[in-house]
Design an enzyme around this catalytic site. Structure first.
Site, PDB file in Angstrom:
ATOM      1  N   GLU A  97      22.699  -6.597  20.781  1.00 24.76           N
ATOM      2  CA  GLU A  97      23.197  -7.078  19.530  1.00 24.76           C
ATOM      3  C   GLU A  97      21.898  -7.723  18.684  1.00 24.76           C
ATOM      4  O   GLU A  97      21.669  -7.511  17.454  1.00 24.76           O
ATOM      5  CB  GLU A  97      24.166  -7.922  19.624  1.00 24.76           C
ATOM      6  CG  GLU A  97      24.806  -8.898  18.518  1.00 24.76           C
ATOM      7  CD  GLU A  97      25.134  -7.974  16.928  1.00 24.76           C
ATOM      8  OE1 GLU A  97      25.217  -6.826  17.399  1.00 24.76           O
ATOM      9  OE2 GLU A  97      25.312  -8.444  15.923  1.00 24.76           O
ATOM     10  N   GLU A 157      17.813  -4.757  11.560  1.00 25.16           N
ATOM     11  CA  GLU A 157      18.504  -4.378  10.352  1.00 25.16           C
ATOM     12  C   GLU A 157      18.071  -5.448   9.418  1.00 25.16           C
ATOM     13  O   GLU A 157      18.099  -4.895   7.935  1.00 25.16           O
ATOM     14  CB  GLU A 157      19.963  -4.859  10.800  1.00 25.16           C
ATOM     15  CG  GLU A 157      21.221  -4.467   9.560  1.00 25.16           C
ATOM     16  CD  GLU A 157      22.338  -5.059  10.116  1.00 25.16           C
ATOM     17  OE1 GLU A 157      22.439  -5.931  11.192  1.00 25.16           O
ATOM     18  OE2 GLU A 157      23.387  -4.263   9.537  1.00 25.16           O
ATOM     19  N   CYS A 191      31.730   2.813  -1.262  1.00 25.08           N
ATOM     20  CA  CYS A 191      31.553   2.321  -2.476  1.00 25.08           C
ATOM     21  C   CYS A 191      32.395   1.044  -2.905  1.00 25.08           C
ATOM     22  O   CYS A 191      33.432   1.003  -1.909  1.00 25.08           O
ATOM     23  CB  CYS A 191      31.527   3.059  -3.631  1.00 25.08           C
ATOM     24  SG  CYS A 191      30.404   4.612  -3.397  1.00 25.08           S
ATOM     25  N   ARG A 201      29.647  -3.497  -0.092  1.00 23.32           N
ATOM     26  CA  ARG A 201      29.967  -1.956  -0.009  1.00 23.32           C
ATOM     27  C   ARG A 201      29.016  -0.943  -0.460  1.00 23.32           C
ATOM     28  O   ARG A 201      28.915   0.081  -0.095  1.00 23.32           O
ATOM     29  CB  ARG A 201      31.291  -1.861  -0.494  1.00 23.32           C
ATOM     30  CG  ARG A 201      32.296  -2.928  -0.258  1.00 23.32           C
ATOM     31  CD  ARG A 201      33.672  -2.512  -0.832  1.00 23.32           C
ATOM     32  NE  ARG A 201      34.283  -1.054  -0.455  1.00 23.32           N
ATOM     33  CZ  ARG A 201      34.858  -0.951   0.560  1.00 23.32           C
ATOM     34  NH1 ARG A 201      35.181  -2.037   1.239  1.00 23.32           N
ATOM     35  NH2 ARG A 201      35.533   0.312   0.817  1.00 23.32           N
ATOM     36  N   LYS A 222      20.335  -6.967  15.107  1.00 23.03           N
ATOM     37  CA  LYS A 222      20.290  -7.591  13.828  1.00 23.03           C
ATOM     38  C   LYS A 222      18.841  -7.866  13.774  1.00 23.03           C
ATOM     39  O   LYS A 222      18.699  -7.914  12.322  1.00 23.03           O
ATOM     40  CB  LYS A 222      20.995  -8.858  14.351  1.00 23.03           C
ATOM     41  CG  LYS A 222      21.379  -9.982  13.368  1.00 23.03           C
ATOM     42  CD  LYS A 222      23.036  -9.728  13.305  1.00 23.03           C
ATOM     43  CE  LYS A 222      23.589  -8.349  13.043  1.00 23.03           C
ATOM     44  NZ  LYS A 222      24.838  -8.099  13.354  1.00 23.03           N
ATOM     45  N   HIS A 249      11.671   1.409  33.560  1.00 20.27           N
ATOM     46  CA  HIS A 249      11.903   2.717  33.475  1.00 20.27           C
ATOM     47  C   HIS A 249      11.424   3.530  32.247  1.00 20.27           C
ATOM     48  O   HIS A 249      12.037   4.489  31.854  1.00 20.27           O
ATOM     49  CB  HIS A 249      13.368   2.938  33.590  1.00 20.27           C
ATOM     50  CG  HIS A 249      13.758   2.414  35.195  1.00 20.27           C
ATOM     51  ND1 HIS A 249      13.351   3.136  36.234  1.00 20.27           N
ATOM     52  CD2 HIS A 249      14.619   1.445  35.420  1.00 20.27           C
ATOM     53  CE1 HIS A 249      14.098   2.334  37.351  1.00 20.27           C
ATOM     54  NE2 HIS A 249      14.797   1.400  36.844  1.00 20.27           N
ATOM     55  N   ASN A 277      35.636   5.721  -4.700  1.00 17.35           N
ATOM     56  CA  ASN A 277      35.065   5.637  -3.455  1.00 17.35           C
ATOM     57  C   ASN A 277      35.593   6.436  -2.561  1.00 17.35           C
ATOM     58  O   ASN A 277      36.835   6.646  -2.225  1.00 17.35           O
ATOM     59  CB  ASN A 277      35.531   4.162  -3.097  1.00 17.35           C
ATOM     60  CG  ASN A 277      35.259   3.716  -1.490  1.00 17.35           C
ATOM     61  OD1 ASN A 277      34.270   4.174  -1.174  1.00 17.35           O
ATOM     62  ND2 ASN A 277      36.154   3.083  -0.875  1.00 17.35           N
ATOM     63  N   GLY A 278      34.952   7.284  -1.661  1.00 20.72           N
ATOM     64  CA  GLY A 278      35.137   8.216  -0.954  1.00 20.72           C
ATOM     65  C   GLY A 278      34.517   9.563  -0.978  1.00 20.72           C
ATOM     66  O   GLY A 278      33.344   9.342  -1.659  1.00 20.72           O
ATOM     67  N   LYS A 286      28.097  -2.697   4.371  1.00 20.92           N
ATOM     68  CA  LYS A 286      28.836  -2.992   5.229  1.00 20.92           C
ATOM     69  C   LYS A 286      29.862  -2.226   5.957  1.00 20.92           C
ATOM     70  O   LYS A 286      29.807  -2.244   6.971  1.00 20.92           O
ATOM     71  CB  LYS A 286      29.411  -4.493   4.707  1.00 20.92           C
ATOM     72  CG  LYS A 286      30.006  -5.336   5.711  1.00 20.92           C
ATOM     73  CD  LYS A 286      30.183  -6.906   5.301  1.00 20.92           C
ATOM     74  CE  LYS A 286      30.549  -7.592   6.453  1.00 20.92           C
ATOM     75  NZ  LYS A 286      29.562  -7.723   7.324  1.00 20.92           N
ATOM     76  N   TRP A 289      27.111   3.093  -3.065  1.00 22.36           N
ATOM     77  CA  TRP A 289      26.293   3.469  -1.709  1.00 22.36           C
ATOM     78  C   TRP A 289      26.268   4.939  -1.771  1.00 22.36           C
ATOM     79  O   TRP A 289      27.381   5.671  -1.681  1.00 22.36           O
ATOM     80  CB  TRP A 289      26.862   3.010  -0.528  1.00 22.36           C
ATOM     81  CG  TRP A 289      26.070   3.340   0.673  1.00 22.36           C
ATOM     82  CD1 TRP A 289      24.882   2.360   1.149  1.00 22.36           C
ATOM     83  CD2 TRP A 289      26.107   4.222   1.704  1.00 22.36           C
ATOM     84  NE1 TRP A 289      24.453   2.881   2.311  1.00 22.36           N
ATOM     85  CE2 TRP A 289      25.112   3.952   2.467  1.00 22.36           C
ATOM     86  CE3 TRP A 289      26.875   5.327   1.806  1.00 22.36           C
ATOM     87  CZ2 TRP A 289      24.982   4.842   3.853  1.00 22.36           C
ATOM     88  CZ3 TRP A 289      26.998   6.039   2.898  1.00 22.36           C
ATOM     89  CH2 TRP A 289      25.838   5.788   4.135  1.00 22.36           C
TER      90      TRP A 289
HETATM   91  C1  AGP Z   1      26.080  -4.863  11.886  1.00 19.55           C
HETATM   92  O1  AGP Z   1      25.218  -5.907  11.334  1.00 19.55           O
HETATM   93  C2  AGP Z   1      26.331  -3.647  10.943  1.00 19.55           C
HETATM   94  N1  AGP Z   1      26.420  -4.159   9.748  1.00 19.55           N
HETATM   95  C3  AGP Z   1      26.992  -2.423  11.622  1.00 19.55           C
HETATM   96  O2  AGP Z   1      26.477  -2.093  12.673  1.00 19.55           O
HETATM   97  C4  AGP Z   1      28.641  -2.728  11.807  1.00 19.55           C
HETATM   98  O3  AGP Z   1      28.939  -3.570  12.709  1.00 19.55           O
HETATM   99  C5  AGP Z   1      29.102  -1.364  11.939  1.00 19.55           C
HETATM  100  O4  AGP Z   1      29.005  -0.388  10.907  1.00 19.55           O
HETATM  101  C6  AGP Z   1      30.635  -1.394  12.344  1.00 19.55           C
HETATM  102  O5  AGP Z   1      31.433  -1.956  11.053  1.00 19.55           O
HETATM  103  P1  AGP Z   1      32.792  -2.114  11.507  1.00 19.55           P
HETATM  104  O6  AGP Z   1      33.020  -3.413  12.455  1.00 19.55           O
HETATM  105  O7  AGP Z   1      33.165  -2.662  10.127  1.00 19.55           O
HETATM  106  O8  AGP Z   1      33.734  -1.065  12.084  1.00 19.55           O
END
Ligand code: AGP
Length: 602
Positions: free
Chosen positions: A477, A484, A2, A27, A481, A500, A99-100, A597, A73
């Site tokens: 990747e 996501e 959060c 966050r 993306k 496969h 937060n936690g 994030k 969050w």
């Molecule tokens: C990627 O677009 C994501 N938001 C997610 O996969 C992110 O890379 C992952 O949570 C790792 O985060 P970090 O690099 O802050 O450890």
């Protein structure tokens, strides 16, 4: 995870809290709230939804020179008004943002209820204001009450609290980030620097066990026994402009477009006479390393795959491990193992846990991160910063590019230091080509046809991304993306894996996006053609003259470069493809549903 913020000073706090929360929304954005002290009690305003929803519920701004704020969050309880922070004690004298995760909240709640405390939410957080209230009753001293309360908590927390009638903000941290911002006339506390970057660049990164009391004209930091502790003041070199959206519609688009600058910063001063120079890590720093383990999650894992492949090619035994599965997938570890945490935020719980497990087994640790003062940077034996600048969009873009470049450079230093390893034979050519990477990214940004292609392919059922060697991690990747931010089904595969199993899903409604890097392309070609024979349209991402030129239905071009960097240019095209597809689908690009994030829970 959060975002929390607190502010005390002269003049009203509400606007500062709200704009700070907007910069922390990466966050979490399930609910938002603030509490301010205005001389006639603590006033709490909160609701489910985003900070913009909170703002629209406020008629005017509540006044008061101190306050706390939160963007959520959800972990415990759904994103309702009741579960939004700040939470208060029964009579509403103590308000807390957190937060936690409090692990022992169930038993604490039962004990407090037995003593007559009344609860309104499903959250773990709500026990904290009740505990502070309970200890205030016992001790008559709020600072002592906060010490006792946090001492009772098991789990992780960064908290900030205000108390009716007191000109102070109380805060504490354990396992969740908390930064103190120092301005001439006001103090701030926040989960991350962008929350107050408009006001000050002078910060103190608080440590676990720190307790802070902010008063309008002073602050003090103590340990949990109340003994003063000394923490140094750092100056953040991020520009406040970096934390805003500027002229762009979305942070993600801004962050994609500012990659040339981010990459220039990543590289700056790190290549000296054909050698790699990582500031504090001088030549020979890794002479005792015989094995390297990369641990990471999500996009950072894909960057780690990229680095891991280069390191293996240099002859260094290397594992690239998903941090969340570290316990069961790690090979043997000893003092000659270097565990490299690749993490943009430096706060990802799974990654931190993996590093802690590795170091408890004797490994040496290195954090490769974007965030100065983050937990990963502070806990690891050494840290290398990727210098990408603040990234706010939940989808990682510029930080992936800067991570991959940093790891490629690290590979060269490790190859020079680790006995029996061999730096790339064409290392000089590779490093020279790196100097042109920012310019090549600029060319991709200026010439990309990704928007038109996104429009053409928008009706597809599923999107498959394939690539071989370095292109494999780029394909993964690209797919991450895409799913996501578009919410469309997308999967990434090693080119050779398509036949496969996944080939069973291939139809004329499943475009296959083939990443071509100049190495391993023949395999990608063969497998793309097999998919094409089953009706799949082929989109080739590569430089002119790539092996799929005659077969591909569409193409996203990248400039000619060294094969080590081609994948990163291809990835910029894939970032743009995802962005434009999501934009056409009117998705909330910077805040995709269910995500945040930095993922600070397991
Ligand atoms: C990627 O677009 C994501 N938001 C997610 O996969 C992110 O890379 C992952 O949570 C790792 O985060 P970090 O690099 O802050 O450890």
């Amino acid at each position: 995870m959060c975002g929390i913020i607190a502010r005390i000073g002269h003049g009203d706090a509400a606007d500062t809290l709200l704009s700070g929360l907007e910069n922390l929304e990466y966050r979490g954005y399930d609910s938002a709230g603030i509490a301010v002290q205005n001389g006639s009690g603590v006033k709490v305003h909160k609701c489910s939804g985003e900070v913009s929803d909170l703002k629209s519920t406020l008629s005017g701004r509540p006044n008061g020179n101190m306050g706390i704020g939160h963007t959520r969050w959800s972990t415990h309880g759904p994103p309702t008004d009741e579960n939004a922070h700040p939470h208060t004690d029964t009579v509403g004298d103590v308000a807390v943002v957190h937060n936690g995760v409090i692990d022992n909240y169930d038993e604490l709640r039962a004990e407090l209820k037995a003593k007559g405390h009344e609860f309104e939410s499903d959250t773990d957080t709500e026990v904290i204001p009740h505990l502070i209230d309970e200890y205030r009753e016992k001790t008559g001293d709020t600072e002592l009450a906060v010490q006792r309360a946090v001492d009772t908590l098991e789990g992780s927390y960064a908290i900030a609290a205000i108390v009716d009638g007191e000109e102070a903000v109380y805060a504490a941290r354990k396992g969740s980030p908390l930064v103190l911002g120092l301005d001439d006339e006001e103090w701030f506390l926040a989960s991350d620097v962008p929350a107050f970057l408009d006001h000050t660049e002078d910060v103190i990164y608080l440590e676990d066990g720190d307790l802070v009391v902010l008063e309008p004209d002073s602050y003090r930091i103590t340990d949990l026994e109340g003994q003063p502790v000394d923490r140094s003041v750092d100056t953040v070199d991020w520009d406040p402009e970096d934390a805003g959206k500027g002229e762009y519609d979305h942070y993600m688009l801004k962050e994609i477009n500012t990659q040339p600058t981010a990459l220039s910063n990543t590289i700056e001063g790190r290549i000296e006479d054909g050698d790699v120079d990582f500031e504090d890590l001088s030549a020979g720093s890794f002479a005792d390393v015989d094995t390297v383990q990369f641990v990471a999650c999500g996009t950072s894992y894909h960057a780690a795959m990229y680095g891991g492949q280069l390191l293996r090619a240099a002859g260094v035994p290397t594992e690239v491990l998903r941090a969340s599965e570290y316990e069961t997938t790690s090979g043997p570890v000893d003092e000659n193992t270097l565990v490299v945490a690749v993490t943009q935020s430096g706060e990802t719980a799974d990654t931190l846990d993996a590093v802690r497990t590795a170091t408890s087994r004797g490994a040496r640790s290195l954090a490769v991160t974007n965030v100065v003062g983050s937990t990963a940077a502070r806990e690891a034996d050494d840290a290398i910063y990727i210098r990408a600048g603040p990234e706010v969009g939940v989808a990682a873009t510029k930080t992936y590019s800067s991570q991959a470049v940093t790891l490629a450079l690290l590979t060269q230093q490790l190859a020079a230091d680790v006995p029996d390893a061999t730096p790339a034979a064409d290392r000089a050519a590779m490093l020279e080509a790196l100097e042109s990477l920012p310019e090549h990214v600029e060319t991709v940004l200026e010439t990309s046809q990704a928007e038109a292609l996104a429009r053409e392919t928008l009706d597809s059922k599923s999107y498959f991304f394939i690539g071989s060697r370095l292109g494999h991690s780029v394909a993964l990747e690209g797919a991450l993306k895409f799913k996501e931010i578009t919410y469309e089904h997308a999967e990434g595969f090693a080119s050779g894996e398509l036949k496969h199993g996944p080939l069973a899903l291939v139809t004329e409604e499943t475009p296959v996006i083939a990443v071509l890097t100049g190495s391993g392309d023949e395999k990608t070609k063969t497998n793309a053609i097999e998919a094409n024979s089953r009706g799949a349209p082929i989109i080739a991402v590569g430089s002119d003259g790539h092996p799929l030129s005659d077969v591909a239905d569409a193409q996203l071009s990248i400039p000619e470069t060294h094969p080590v960097w081609a994948g990163l240019l291809a990835n910029v095209q894939l970032q743009l493809l995802s962005y434009h597809a999501a934009n056409l689908l009117e998705r909330p690009i910077d805040k995709p549903r269910n995500l945040a994030k930095s993922v600070t829970v397991e």
